[in-house]
Scaffold this motif. Structure first.
Motif, mmCIF file in Angstrom:
data_model
loop_
_atom_site.group_PDB
_atom_site.id
_atom_site.type_symbol
_atom_site.label_atom_id
_atom_site.label_comp_id
_atom_site.label_asym_id
_atom_site.label_seq_id
_atom_site.Cartn_x
_atom_site.Cartn_y
_atom_site.Cartn_z
ATOM 1 N N PRO A 93 3.805 3.089 -7.135
ATOM 2 C CA PRO A 93 5.207 2.836 -5.771
ATOM 3 C C PRO A 93 5.516 0.770 -5.784
ATOM 4 N N SER A 94 6.341 0.817 -4.406
ATOM 5 C CA SER A 94 6.651 -0.653 -4.655
ATOM 6 C C SER A 94 5.428 -1.200 -4.018
ATOM 7 N N GLY A 95 4.648 -2.104 -4.600
ATOM 8 C CA GLY A 95 4.058 -3.127 -3.836
ATOM 9 C C GLY A 95 4.403 -3.851 -3.329
ATOM 10 N N HIS A 96 5.387 -4.674 -2.926
ATOM 11 C CA HIS A 96 6.310 -5.644 -1.658
ATOM 12 C C HIS A 96 6.204 -4.510 -0.467
ATOM 13 N N VAL A 97 7.056 -3.276 -0.565
ATOM 14 C CA VAL A 97 6.955 -2.593 0.527
ATOM 15 C C VAL A 97 5.039 -2.274 1.213
ATOM 16 N N GLY A 98 4.156 -1.947 0.089
ATOM 17 C CA GLY A 98 2.771 -1.755 0.776
ATOM 18 C C GLY A 98 2.222 -2.854 0.799
#
Length: 612
Positions: free
Chosen positions: A143-148
């Motif tokens: 998944p998106s690490g930035h968003v998490g």
């Protein structure tokens, strides 16, 4: 039991939920990259990425670059450290709460990152086939690490702000903080770094982490309340054979002493700092308690000199500033007497205060209690081999939880609170099950195996976790639970059962003596009785209200109905309770407002010399 269970059962559940979350996200990723890859809506993701890439504009690109940098690893780490430092230094907040807030934020960011890294090991997804505006990290697109990370950090700040602010200011600050993860998600898709499903799961990953950490660290007890603050009795088909008619409790007389008399204040020197003590003095003076005598607790005298102070002069009120262990020691002295006790929650767990619906803030709890009424609650009287007769207010236990309490580092407990029990818990996960017999109200012994056994006067752990959903501090009974999960599936079943049940049972028959109820595929077994005799095949560690006691092979617990008078807030307009009667104030003659009190002998001036 407060520290034991807030750190043991609840923290153990936390350790189980995060790997479960990682497994769920990884499973979802395998579906996204496998059988669901060509199905709607995943089938249109490439078109979305290409459409955004074809319509890039200078201003939007610049804004998206800023949002992407804001959620980069370096920025998240720096902002988290700054926020944690600020939370630890914020003025006007008790030290325990400051540490809890900081642990919540740092733990949420760290836990989300751990889940993200574990998932990327399992799921390999290529980034969108469009021009990338950022350097592509070596990790999977899903998944998106930035968003998490942005969700964990800024969502965590929003949770803390929601509890600190009010009105329009809260709505504005919380709204702005929650916009950040959404803006980061849109920016990452716009810049060609992620598919839409990557950022959606990133938001879910961060949000689920926040839910787990918030549930573990912050108090949230569902259920109804009476005007005294106790849970409203439930209507049960087996109580009388028919539904009770609802009645109401009128507002009771103030709990603060109206006439002359001494106020004895018992202070735990570590839990109640000088600032809190000064505010307690001022609040008591403001309610007419001018004759104050203070005594501090020690390891040898957990209730300080309370017994001597009560014996030497007419005492109108006792105020205890400490945690559940200090409250237990004071209750042991005051049991059976007519002197009311006001609780100023200054411990780590404060489970009795939480179950009685007292405010978590010490100043507010005392202010509302002094303006409230006095109510009689039950105590548990307990003894065993090597354990002199004493009393508990919350829970008593043996086995896994008691071992955690016994072996937790005192230094870490002072610095980290309940989190210090996690390391101790890990040491005992492999401990063997114990063999024990349970005898209820003198009946035939029931042979069992279990990880731990808990006898409770109240039912909810920190975080509102309903370990004993039938327990009420005015029921005239004690509740028992055996925890015996078998393997990972058993632990997960127990966790699911506890996390999805209300803090109090809203319906269904209540257990009576000799009855039992199993739950969570047999991992939990419940009993109810006025007297419980426990016998262990081998010596087991034992604890009362979070204090460790010597290991032994026997425990006998009995209920003392209405033995302790406690000052509790009046919760606004009177709320309905069952016609079986209002929460008793000590059973007997009426006090103003409908509470009932029996004239009792003066408070004991020493520890009990036996069990009746």
């Amino acid at each position: 039991m407060s520290n034991a269970h807030s750190a043991g059962v609840r923290s153990g559940l936390l350790l189980l939920l995060l790997p479960l979350q990682a497994a769920s996200v990884a499973g979802l990723g395998l579906l996204v990259t496998g059988p669901l890859a060509g199905r709607w809506p995943l089938s249109v993701e490439d078109g979305v990425n290409r459409a955004l890439a074809d319509r890039r504009e200078t201003l939007v690109t610049a804004v998206s670059a800023g949002m992407s940098r804001l959620a980069a690893t370096e920025s998240i780490v720096t902002l988290t450290l700054v926020a944690v430092l600020a939370l630890l230094l914020v003025p006007g907040v008790p030290q325990v709460r400051r540490w809890r807030n900081a642990a919540f934020l740092a733990g949420s960011v760290a836990a989300q990152s751990a889940v993200f890294l574990l998932v990327t090991v399992v799921v390999g997804r290529a980034r969108p086939d469009v021009p990338h505006l950022d350097a592509a990290p070596p990790t999977s697109s899903f998944p998106s690490g930035h968003v998490g990370a942005a969700t964990a950090l800024f969502g965590g700040l929003a949770v803390l702000a929601a509890g600190r602010l009010s009105g329009a200011r809260r709505a504005l600050v919380v709204g702005l903080l929650l916009l950040v993860p959404t803006a980061v998600a849109v920016s990452r898709v716009y810049r060609g770094m992620h598919h839409p499903s990557d950022v959606v799961v990133g938001l879910l990953n961060g949000g689920c982490t926040l839910l787990v950490m918030a549930y573990a660290l912050f108090w949230s007890t569902p259920g109804t309340r009476t005007s005294t603050g106790l849970p409203a009795p439930r209507t049960r088909p087996d109580d009388t054979g028919a539904a009770h008619t609802a009645t109401r409790i009128p507002t009771a007389a103030p709990a603060a002493p109206a006439g002359p008399g001494r106020t004895v204040v018992v202070r735990h020197p570590h839990g109640c700092d000088d600032g809190t003590a000064a505010r307690v003095r001022a609040l008591l003076r403001g309610h007419g308690c001018t004759d104050q005598v203070w005594t501090s607790t020690t390891a040898e005298e957990p209730a300080g000199a309370l017994a001597a102070r009560v014996a030497e002069a007419d005492t109108a009120l006792v105020v205890v500033c400490g945690g559940d262990g200090t409250v237990r020691a004071c209750a042991d002295v005051l049991s059976g007497g007519g002197i009311p006790l006001a609780i100023v929650p200054c411990g780590t767990g404060n489970l009795l205060a939480r179950n009685l619906r007292l405010p978590a803030d010490p100043d507010t709890a005392l202010r509302e209690a002094l303006a409230g009424t006095t109510v009689g609650i039950d105590l548990g009287r307990i003894h065993g081999d090597g354990l002199a007769p004493t009393r508990f207010t919350v829970m008593a236990g043996a086995g896994f939880d008691a071992a955690m309490v016994r072996d937790a580092s005192a230094r870490l407990k002072r610095r980290l609170g309940w989190a210090a029990y996690v390391l101790s818990a890990l040491r005992h996960l492999g401990d063997p099950r114990m063999r024990l017999s349970v005898r209820l109200d003198g009946g035939a012994p029931l042979e069992r195996r279990a990880r731990m056994v808990v006898v409770g006067n109240v039912g909810s752990l920190q975080g509102g976790l309903p370990l004993l959903p039938d327990a009420r501090p005015d029921s005239g009974r004690l509740e028992v639970v055996l925890l015996d999960p078998r393997g990972v599936a058993g632990w997960l079943a127990a966790a699911r059962h506890l996390l999805t049940r209300p803090a109090t049972r809203a319906s269904g028959p209540r257990l009576t003596g000799g009855q039992e109820r199993r739950a969570a595929r047999g991992a939990l077994e419940y009993f109810s009785a006025e007297r419980i005799d426990l016998r262990f095949a081998r010596p087991q560690p034992r604890e009362l209200d979070g204090d460790a006691f010597a290991a032994g092979t026997r425990l006998t617990a009995e209920v003392e109905p209405g033995a302790l008078r406690v000052c509790l807030p009046v919760r606004g307009p009177a709320e309905p309770v069952a016609a079986a009667g209002p929460v008793r104030a000590a059973g007997g003659a009426e006090e103003p407002g409908g509470a009932r009190v029996t004239a009792r002998p003066p408070a004991r001036t020493g520890r009990p010399d036996g069990v009746r």
